[in-house]
Design a protein around this motif. Structure first.
Motif, PDB file in Angstrom:
ATOM      1  N   UNK A  64       4.253   9.167  -3.561  1.00 43.92           N
ATOM      2  CA  UNK A  64       5.317   8.152  -3.566  1.00 43.92           C
ATOM      3  C   UNK A  64       6.682   8.820  -3.707  1.00 43.92           C
ATOM      4  N   UNK A  65       6.779   9.753  -4.653  1.00 39.37           N
ATOM      5  CA  UNK A  65       8.043  10.479  -4.843  1.00 39.37           C
ATOM      6  C   UNK A  65       8.391  11.256  -3.582  1.00 39.37           C
ATOM      7  N   UNK A  87       0.818  -1.217   0.000  1.00 42.88           N
ATOM      8  CA  UNK A  87       0.000   0.000   0.000  1.00 42.88           C
ATOM      9  C   UNK A  87       0.855   1.271   0.000  1.00 42.88           C
ATOM     10  N   UNK A  88       0.357   2.310  -0.649  1.00 40.33           N
ATOM     11  CA  UNK A  88       1.083   3.568  -0.796  1.00 40.33           C
ATOM     12  C   UNK A  88       1.551   4.110   0.554  1.00 40.33           C
ATOM     13  N   UNK A  89       0.694   4.007   1.558  1.00 40.66           N
ATOM     14  CA  UNK A  89       1.020   4.567   2.863  1.00 40.66           C
ATOM     15  C   UNK A  89       2.206   3.923   3.553  1.00 40.66           C
ATOM     16  N   UNK A 100      -6.109   9.244   0.776  1.00 41.15           N
ATOM     17  CA  UNK A 100      -5.378  10.131   1.676  1.00 41.15           C
ATOM     18  C   UNK A 100      -4.151  10.726   0.996  1.00 41.15           C
ATOM     19  N   UNK A 101      -3.564   9.988   0.046  1.00 42.17           N
ATOM     20  CA  UNK A 101      -2.329  10.444  -0.593  1.00 42.17           C
ATOM     21  C   UNK A 101      -2.545  11.147  -1.928  1.00 42.17           C
ATOM     22  N   UNK A 102      -3.775  11.121  -2.445  1.00 41.06           N
ATOM     23  CA  UNK A 102      -4.077  11.889  -3.660  1.00 41.06           C
ATOM     24  C   UNK A 102      -5.240  12.838  -3.381  1.00 41.06           C
ATOM     25  N   UNK A 103      -5.228  13.375  -2.180  1.00 46.55           N
ATOM     26  CA  UNK A 103      -6.351  14.163  -1.677  1.00 46.55           C
ATOM     27  C   UNK A 103      -6.692  15.352  -2.565  1.00 46.55           C
TER      28      UNK A 103
END
Length: 314
Positions: A108-109, A77-79, A244-247
């Motif tokens: 991610x970067x 997972x991205x998190x 959450x990461x592409x909010x």
């Protein structure tokens, strides 16, 4: 399509669910790596991966798995990617390529790059392929055939490393596109993330509708709702992290969607059949375009049909 010689001497897969398992199966079938090593968080998953016999070694430690690996792919997972990047950084071989499979790229970067040594090549990737199934048994070698894999190399990435990863994904059967991380996130917000959010909402609404029982929702489920339930069955941890990461991009697309939904609401309230017909005709043309370029599938979730074996498990 078997490769004449391995592209990478050693491939390390961190995480072994649908995507990691499919990469392992396809890479082995195409002879793309001299050795494939894998790790997974739980002992149960590691034991199952060993039973499947589709990798050369299954290891408990991420640090041990990446030693001497020419290509390391985080299939988690991205998190979790930032912490794992910090964990494996001291053990990476100079010149190794580090990548991932997350459907969010700017985060991610942002989370991984600061931890990675200057002598390794960081090339994030997103194979736009999947099903609603998860776990080590869910993967299959054909998953990536004629699907897109988007590479989002940071500024200054070594062209040879980008080309090597492009060749790897191409050999797995994917069509490769290169974008900036931010543009990727905007494109995926509308083509994947927002549809998933809508699917989760509709299925949740049906579950909470007191006048209609859950058994009736299941029993009389029409085609459209069945499609939504397939999408909404996707891995909850992965999709929590995606939103959450592409909010910012998701909220931007959600705002546009809400405006369009308000227009349709007004058209229905005012009995404006002409506006409804015009809107449905325009969206039907988009659907035809998707079919014409070969992106149509019986499975809406990322547009990938299941293999015969997976169908039996549904």
């Amino acid at each position: 399509m078997n490769a004449a010689a391995p592209i990478f001497r050693r491939l390390a897969l961190i995480g072994f669910g649908l995507i990691g398992g499919s990469i392992a199966r396809a890479a082995r079938a195409e002879g793309l790596a001299g050795e494939i090593v894998a790790t997974a968080r739980s002992a149960k998953t590691r034991a199952r991966v060993a039973e499947l016999g589709i990798v050369d070694r299954v290891l408990e430690s991420n640090a041990e798995a990446v030693k001497d690996a020419d290509l390391v792919i985080l299939c988690i997972p991205v998190g979790a990617c930032g912490a794992v990047a910090a964990e494996i950084a001291p053990f990476l071989k100079a010149g190794a390529i580090v990548s991932d499979v997350g459907s969010v790229k700017a985060a991610i970067v942002r989370e991984m790059a600061p931890h990675l040594p200057s002598d390794i090549h960081f090339v994030p990737a997103h194979p736009v392929a999947g099903t609603e199934h998860s776990g080590p048994d869910s993967g299959f070698a054909e998953l990536f055939i004629n699907r897109w894999c988007i590479l989002t190399p940071p500024e200054g990435a070594h062209p040879a490393a980008v080309e090597a990863l492009r060749a790897f994904w191409t050999a797995l059967g994917a069509r490769v596109e290169i974008m900036t991380p931010d543009h990727h996130d905007l494109v995926l917000a509308i083509t994947s993330h927002l549809p998933h959010l809508i699917a989760y909402t509709i299925v949740g609404t049906a579950d909470e509708l007191a006048q209609v029982t859950s058994s009736e929702v299941i029993k009389f489920s029409a085609g459209g709702f069945r499609d939504f339930t397939r999408i909404a069955a996707s891995d909850p941890t992965m999709w929590r992290d995606v939103f959450l990461n592409n909010k910012e991009a998701v909220l931007e697309m959600l705002g546009t969607f809400n405006e369009d939904l308000s227009k349709l609401t007004r058209a229905i309230r005012r009995n404006d059949g002409e506006a409804l017909f015009e809107h449905f005709s325009r969206t039907r043309a988009i659907r035809r375009g998707i079919v014409e370029i070969g992106q149509d599938s019986a499975a809406p979730d990322f547009g990938r049909p299941h293999p015969p074996m997976a169908k039996k498990a549904e």
